[in-house]
Design a protein around this motif. Structure first.
Motif, PDB file in Angstrom:
ATOM      1  N   HIS A   1       0.818  -1.215   0.000  1.00 31.74           N
ATOM      2  CA  HIS A   1       0.000   0.000   0.000  1.00 31.74           C
ATOM      3  C   HIS A   1       0.849   1.262   0.000  1.00 31.74           C
ATOM      4  N   MET A   2       2.146   1.105  -0.214  1.00 33.98           N
ATOM      5  CA  MET A   2       3.035   2.249  -0.059  1.00 33.98           C
ATOM      6  C   MET A   2       3.916   2.399  -1.293  1.00 33.98           C
ATOM      7  N   ILE A   3       3.920   3.615  -1.819  1.00 28.76           N
ATOM      8  CA  ILE A   3       4.814   3.960  -2.920  1.00 28.76           C
ATOM      9  C   ILE A   3       5.755   5.047  -2.419  1.00 28.76           C
ATOM     10  N   GLU A   4       7.055   4.806  -2.603  1.00 30.03           N
ATOM     11  CA  GLU A   4       8.037   5.839  -2.266  1.00 30.03           C
ATOM     12  C   GLU A   4       8.972   5.994  -3.457  1.00 30.03           C
TER      13      GLU A   4
ATOM     14  N   MET B   1      -2.811   6.373  -8.572  1.00 32.11           N
ATOM     15  CA  MET B   1      -2.640   7.650  -7.863  1.00 32.11           C
ATOM     16  C   MET B   1      -1.263   8.252  -8.163  1.00 32.11           C
ATOM     17  N   ARG B   2      -0.259   7.392  -8.201  1.00 34.33           N
ATOM     18  CA  ARG B   2       1.083   7.876  -8.562  1.00 34.33           C
ATOM     19  C   ARG B   2       1.047   8.546  -9.937  1.00 34.33           C
ATOM     20  N   ASP B   3       0.422   7.879 -10.893  1.00 41.98           N
ATOM     21  CA  ASP B   3       0.405   8.414 -12.252  1.00 41.98           C
ATOM     22  C   ASP B   3      -0.375   9.729 -12.337  1.00 41.98           C
ATOM     23  N   VAL B   4      -1.432   9.858 -11.538  1.00 43.09           N
ATOM     24  CA  VAL B   4      -2.183  11.115 -11.488  1.00 43.09           C
ATOM     25  C   VAL B   4      -1.289  12.257 -11.026  1.00 43.09           C
ATOM     26  N   LEU B   5      -0.491  11.988 -10.002  1.00 42.19           N
ATOM     27  CA  LEU B   5       0.339  13.059  -9.444  1.00 42.19           C
ATOM     28  C   LEU B   5       1.438  13.457 -10.419  1.00 42.19           C
ATOM     29  N   VAL B   6       1.972  12.486 -11.147  1.00 45.13           N
ATOM     30  CA  VAL B   6       2.988  12.814 -12.159  1.00 45.13           C
ATOM     31  C   VAL B   6       2.332  13.622 -13.286  1.00 45.13           C
ATOM     32  N   GLU B   7       1.147  13.188 -13.703  1.00 48.36           N
ATOM     33  CA  GLU B   7       0.529  13.860 -14.854  1.00 48.36           C
ATOM     34  C   GLU B   7       0.064  15.285 -14.509  1.00 48.36           C
ATOM     35  N   HIS B   8      -0.491  15.449 -13.297  1.00 47.65           N
ATOM     36  CA  HIS B   8      -1.123  16.738 -12.991  1.00 47.65           C
ATOM     37  C   HIS B   8      -0.370  17.564 -11.946  1.00 47.65           C
ATOM     38  N   GLY B   9       0.639  16.992 -11.319  1.00 47.98           N
ATOM     39  CA  GLY B   9       1.271  17.684 -10.200  1.00 47.98           C
ATOM     40  C   GLY B   9       2.559  18.413 -10.537  1.00 47.98           C
TER      41      GLY B   9
ATOM     42  N   MET C   1      14.737  18.332   2.455  1.00 45.06           N
ATOM     43  CA  MET C   1      14.445  17.990   1.071  1.00 45.06           C
ATOM     44  C   MET C   1      14.857  19.121   0.137  1.00 45.06           C
ATOM     45  N   LYS C   2      15.506  18.723  -0.950  1.00 44.74           N
ATOM     46  CA  LYS C   2      15.779  19.676  -2.035  1.00 44.74           C
ATOM     47  C   LYS C   2      14.761  19.395  -3.128  1.00 44.74           C
ATOM     48  N   GLY C   3      14.223  20.450  -3.723  1.00 44.65           N
ATOM     49  CA  GLY C   3      13.268  20.243  -4.805  1.00 44.65           C
ATOM     50  C   GLY C   3      11.881  19.935  -4.272  1.00 44.65           C
ATOM     51  N   ASP C   4      11.037  19.426  -5.133  1.00 43.10           N
ATOM     52  CA  ASP C   4       9.632  19.226  -4.794  1.00 43.10           C
ATOM     53  C   ASP C   4       9.316  17.765  -4.531  1.00 43.10           C
ATOM     54  N   GLN C   5       8.178  17.573  -3.901  1.00 45.41           N
ATOM     55  CA  GLN C   5       7.643  16.235  -3.707  1.00 45.41           C
ATOM     56  C   GLN C   5       6.144  16.374  -3.453  1.00 45.41           C
ATOM     57  N   ILE C   6       5.401  15.359  -3.828  1.00 46.72           N
ATOM     58  CA  ILE C   6       3.990  15.294  -3.456  1.00 46.72           C
ATOM     59  C   ILE C   6       3.775  13.985  -2.716  1.00 46.72           C
ATOM     60  N   TYR C   7       3.123  14.089  -1.572  1.00 44.60           N
ATOM     61  CA  TYR C   7       2.836  12.913  -0.752  1.00 44.60           C
ATOM     62  C   TYR C   7       1.323  12.819  -0.589  1.00 44.60           C
ATOM     63  N   LEU C   8       0.762  11.745  -1.114  1.00 47.69           N
ATOM     64  CA  LEU C   8      -0.678  11.510  -1.011  1.00 47.69           C
ATOM     65  C   LEU C   8      -0.925  10.374  -0.022  1.00 47.69           C
ATOM     66  N   CYS C   9      -1.721  10.662   0.983  1.00 46.34           N
ATOM     67  CA  CYS C   9      -2.074   9.635   1.970  1.00 46.34           C
ATOM     68  C   CYS C   9      -3.583   9.414   1.911  1.00 46.34           C
ATOM     69  N   GLY C  10      -3.984   8.209   1.523  1.00 42.65           N
ATOM     70  CA  GLY C  10      -5.400   7.894   1.388  1.00 42.65           C
ATOM     71  C   GLY C  10      -5.905   7.070   2.550  1.00 42.65           C
ATOM     72  N   HIS C  11      -7.141   7.324   2.938  1.00 37.21           N
ATOM     73  CA  HIS C  11      -7.859   6.475   3.891  1.00 37.21           C
ATOM     74  C   HIS C  11      -9.102   5.963   3.176  1.00 37.21           C
ATOM     75  N   ALA C  12      -9.190   4.657   3.020  1.00 37.21           N
ATOM     76  CA  ALA C  12     -10.283   4.080   2.233  1.00 37.21           C
ATOM     77  C   ALA C  12     -10.840   2.850   2.935  1.00 37.21           C
ATOM     78  N   ARG C  13     -12.033   2.436   2.493  1.00 41.15           N
ATOM     79  CA  ARG C  13     -12.614   1.213   3.027  1.00 41.15           C
ATOM     80  C   ARG C  13     -11.765   0.001   2.689  1.00 41.15           C
TER      81      ARG C  13
ATOM     82  N   VAL D   1       5.479  17.087 -11.100  1.00 44.57           N
ATOM     83  CA  VAL D   1       6.654  16.448 -10.493  1.00 44.57           C
ATOM     84  C   VAL D   1       7.027  15.192 -11.283  1.00 44.57           C
ATOM     85  N   ALA D   2       8.265  14.755 -11.092  1.00 47.34           N
ATOM     86  CA  ALA D   2       8.720  13.512 -11.718  1.00 47.34           C
ATOM     87  C   ALA D   2       8.266  12.313 -10.881  1.00 47.34           C
ATOM     88  N   ARG D   3       8.340  11.138 -11.465  1.00 45.35           N
ATOM     89  CA  ARG D   3       7.854   9.942 -10.782  1.00 45.35           C
ATOM     90  C   ARG D   3       8.577   9.693  -9.466  1.00 45.35           C
ATOM     91  N   HIS D   4       9.883   9.992  -9.425  1.00 45.57           N
ATOM     92  CA  HIS D   4      10.617   9.727  -8.174  1.00 45.57           C
ATOM     93  C   HIS D   4      10.289  10.749  -7.087  1.00 45.57           C
TER      94      HIS D   4
END
Lengths: 146, 146, 146
Positions: free
Chosen positions: A112-115, C86-94, C59-71, C96-99
């Motif tokens: 459940h974790m991507i880093e 979710m990773r791909d959404v953040l790369v496409e719209h955020g 941290m140098k540079g940017d990062q996006i951290y998404l934490c989901g709570h789901a059923r 930022v690079a994948r890493h």
């Protein structure tokens, strides 16, 4: 993994204290669990003055609340050392007394974790995970841990 | 335990409303679970205007989102009363309608939780836990609950 | 369900990017899990510059951290598609690079979650849940999903 979120009242932790806490939290996590330091993310979040309550009453004085999210699957004894180690880090570097420290640890399945863009391996599989990574990504991680 | 984090848009909850919510959340938690009130921490976090989305669209109007982290091991019926009780608290003291309330409850093993510097006891073991604490720490907690 | 909290450094995500991320996170969640879009809440939280650490260093540079709570209660394969989506959404719209993307997913029992004032149904029981709701509440939800 993991992410440690550190809550404190706005203005109480200096930039230097935050850096010292982040360094020690990361070091403690790595030392207790054996995981590489680059897995650790530490994020500070402010609480506005007056927005923190204990026992139903507005908090007097300071407090630090660390909430960690880490991979599950580790033995109870290791997790006990982990939460106590985090408490001691906050007392040593946070400028608060022991009774002003709260620590929570939430466990997640590694799947459940991507880093750094990759789904995490099970605890103990870090070397294979790293070895199978494209070289630029691996080098980036290893540089972080240095 | 527990920690209840209350999210609302910046400026919508007055200082008085926050105090009333914190008091009622703490009271409800204690009444439903039987745990002492000093175990409860309530922290408010602001969401900037425009930073909250429902169904993929920017939220219109207000909402309060309460996310609790509490010790696991309680019966389902008790947890049901707990989340419904929290909803009613937010409607009564938060100035929102029932459909504007979200409540989540995350459970943790007590061994993963440190409060006031001490690892928490299992539910029902609070008295022993408190009795075994050094007197100054115990008195501090009991004063909080008063 | 779910709530997706998106952490980024103050000022790095424009209002347009946030709207695009929220839309795509909601769409991805609905498409992967089959749940209605109105179940999804997306909340952005700022991290102050200098308050984010990786591997113990600022941290140098940017990062996006998404934490989901789901059923909980969904198959592993679906959850794998969910976190990668979710990773791909953040790369496409955020921007930022994948890493530079972290994604965590915490699962909760539906009985621990209240949305729009109602305790959530088990995955797959959404239609009955909605059908049994008073009409004004049902219409409000259906309008959100439109």
């Amino acid at each position: 993994m993991p992410t440690y979120t550190v809550f404190s009242t706005t203005g109480t932790l200096s930039s230097e204290r935050k850096a010292a806490i982040a360094r020690a939290v990361t070091h403690t996590h790595s030392q207790v669990t054996g995981a590489n330091t680059f897995f650790a993310q530490v994020v500070f979040q402010d609480v506005q003055p007056g927005d923190w309550f204990l026992g139903g009453a507005r908090m007097k004085g300071d407090q630090i609340y660390l909430c960690g999210h880490a991979r599950g699957g580790r033995p109870a004894e290791m997790k006990n050392r982990l939460v106590l180690g985090m408490r001691d880090v906050l007392v040593e570097h946070g400028g608060v007394a022991r009774h002003q420290v709260w620590v929570y640890l939430v466990e997640l399945p590694p799947a459940h974790m991507i880093e750094y863009g990759y789904v995490l391996p099970e605890p103990g599989q870090e070397s294979d995970w790293l070895a199978n990574m494209p070289q630029p990504d691996r080098e980036r991680l290893e540089a972080l841990g240095a």
